[in-house]
Enzyme design. Structure first.
Site, PDB file in Angstrom:
ATOM      1  N   THR A   1      -4.463 -21.386  -4.713  1.00  0.00           N
ATOM      2  CA  THR A   1      -3.636 -20.254  -4.358  1.00  0.00           C
ATOM      3  C   THR A   1      -3.183 -20.355  -2.910  1.00  0.00           C
ATOM      4  O   THR A   1      -3.960 -20.669  -2.022  1.00  0.00           O
ATOM      5  CB  THR A   1      -4.408 -18.943  -4.595  1.00  0.00           C
ATOM      6  OG1 THR A   1      -4.725 -18.824  -5.979  1.00  0.00           O
ATOM      7  CG2 THR A   1      -3.613 -17.734  -4.156  1.00  0.00           C
TER       8      THR A   1
ATOM      9  N   SER B   1      -8.351 -12.870  -8.309  1.00  0.00           N
ATOM     10  CA  SER B   1      -9.484 -13.515  -7.649  1.00  0.00           C
ATOM     11  C   SER B   1     -10.472 -12.453  -7.183  1.00  0.00           C
ATOM     12  O   SER B   1     -10.069 -11.431  -6.620  1.00  0.00           O
ATOM     13  CB  SER B   1      -9.014 -14.333  -6.450  1.00  0.00           C
ATOM     14  OG  SER B   1     -10.120 -14.741  -5.664  1.00  0.00           O
TER      15      SER B   1
ATOM     16  N   TYR C   1     -10.380 -27.014 -14.372  1.00  0.00           N
ATOM     17  CA  TYR C   1     -10.822 -27.400 -13.030  1.00  0.00           C
ATOM     18  C   TYR C   1     -12.285 -27.827 -13.124  1.00  0.00           C
ATOM     19  O   TYR C   1     -12.635 -28.974 -12.879  1.00  0.00           O
ATOM     20  CB  TYR C   1     -10.623 -26.232 -12.072  1.00  0.00           C
ATOM     21  CG  TYR C   1     -11.117 -26.411 -10.646  1.00  0.00           C
ATOM     22  CD1 TYR C   1     -12.270 -27.112 -10.325  1.00  0.00           C
ATOM     23  CD2 TYR C   1     -10.423 -25.834  -9.595  1.00  0.00           C
ATOM     24  CE1 TYR C   1     -12.714 -27.256  -9.017  1.00  0.00           C
ATOM     25  CE2 TYR C   1     -10.853 -25.967  -8.273  1.00  0.00           C
ATOM     26  CZ  TYR C   1     -12.006 -26.673  -8.001  1.00  0.00           C
ATOM     27  OH  TYR C   1     -12.452 -26.810  -6.705  1.00  0.00           O
TER      28      TYR C   1
END
Length: 353
Positions: free
Chosen positions: A90, A179, A314
């Site tokens: 991000t 987040s 990820y």
């Protein structure tokens, strides 16, 4: 073989080894002959895996999730390692250092990671410069977040600035309001707060815009965001981000690691639940990108047939190694043919039909 290497890599603190491995991957894919050689072996070349989603051609469904390449330093790398696309970030409108270390932890018994990075990045302007001078053989999306010092009432302008700088350079943009590591960020998932943010971003770019949501939302809130996304004409939803839940963790001492979001298998069940709920709600009105706990081609296939047009990973890459993306692609291609699908798009949502 990677299992033995992983044990050695895991002797080094997580954030440090991330930097070292990332640097090594970039170096290995910088010389064109090496990159082409890797691409021949690892990239998704099977035409059955390719699809066109929100007007963008993806050679394969599995992308690198946001968080690994925050500042676009490896744009040239990801296609050669088997990813069909990559999502950078991000990134925030202003550069910021993120939270103080240590801020990344392994939960090996859970094959998971815990992070509280806090959007450390060089800022949207720096990423724009990086993208302008870089090239990639796969689509590159960008995940944008709120600068920590920006007050909630100023969030729409903050996100819009990143969209203005990056929209024309990205295959798509993702508005990250989920987040757990920026104070108050998840509060922006309420429809009242989210509407002006998404509207401001949409006003700045014609690039496809998606929103990324948390797995910890109540089902009714998921429905509300889905309805808002359809109303505003978003391209899709990325589901889901990391979880703040600590339920069922097996790694000793996990409860003592402090705040942060957990990725990997502990979030898989909820990520699949959210995907199924979203697909039942919106069908093909929105593109759904599923992320969270995908480890195997069976996991990937389950997400595709549940309604995901694209996938991301990820933590699976960290635990699975350099051949991980290829193994996912090969498995999905085999399942497509076994089940009589001529294209990936035909399989999307097939379990719900």
């Amino acid at each position: 073989m990677y299992g033995a290497l992983r044990k050695a890599l895991f002797l080094v603190p997580p954030e440090r080894i991330h930097g070292l491995v990332f640097a090594g991957l970039r170096a290995a894919t910088t010389p064109v002959p090496l990159r082409r050689s890797l691409s021949r072996r690892l990239a998704p070349h099977d035409p059955v895996l390719a699809s066109t989603v929100f007007g963008v051609r993806f050679p394969g469904p599995l992308g690198l999730a946001a968080g690994f390449d925050k500042d676009g330093l490896g744009v040239h790398t990801w296609g050669a390692l088997g990813f069909g696309y990559a999502e950078l970030g991000t990134v925030t409108a202003q550069a910021q250092p993120g939270n103080p270390p240590p801020r990344m932890f392994r939960l090996p018994a859970d094959r998971a990671l815990l992070n509280r990075m806090g959007f450390n990045n060089h800022g949207s302007a720096a990423l724009a410069l990086q993208l302008a001078r870089s090239s990639s053989d796969v689509p590159i999306g960008v995940n944008i977040g709120k600068t920590k010092v920006t007050e909630p009432q100023d969030a729409p302008a903050d996100y819009a600035e990143s969209a203005r700088l990056l929209g024309s350079l990205a295959a798509y943009l993702v508005v990250n309001v989920s987040s757990p590591n920026t104070p108050g960020l998840r509060d922006l998932q309420s429809v009242e707060s989210l509407r002006p943010i998404l509207s401001a971003v949409l006003a700045e770019t014609s690039t496809p815009v998606l929103v990324k949501i948390a797995p910890d939302l109540a089902d009714t809130d998921i429905d509300d965001i889905a309805d808002l996304a359809v109303e505003l004409g978003l391209a899709g939803i990325v589901a889901t981000n990391t979880t703040i839940s600590r339920d069922g963790l097996k790694t000793p001492g996990a409860a003592d690691l402090g705040a942060g979001g957990i990725s990997g298998p502990p979030v898989a069940r909820r990520a699949l639940e959210v995907l199924r709920r979203l697909y039942a709600r919106v069908g093909d009105k929105l593109v759904l990108i599923s992320v969270g706990g995908i480890e195997t081609s069976d996991d990937a296939w389950e997400r595709i047939t549940a309604g995901a047009s694209l996938l991301q990973g990820y933590t699976g890459f960290v635990y699975g190694g350099g051949l991980w993306a290829r193994s996912i692609n090969d498995g999905v291609a085999a399942r497509l043919r076994e089940n009589g699908f001529g294209t990936l798009a035909e399989a999307v949502g097939s379990a719900a039909r």
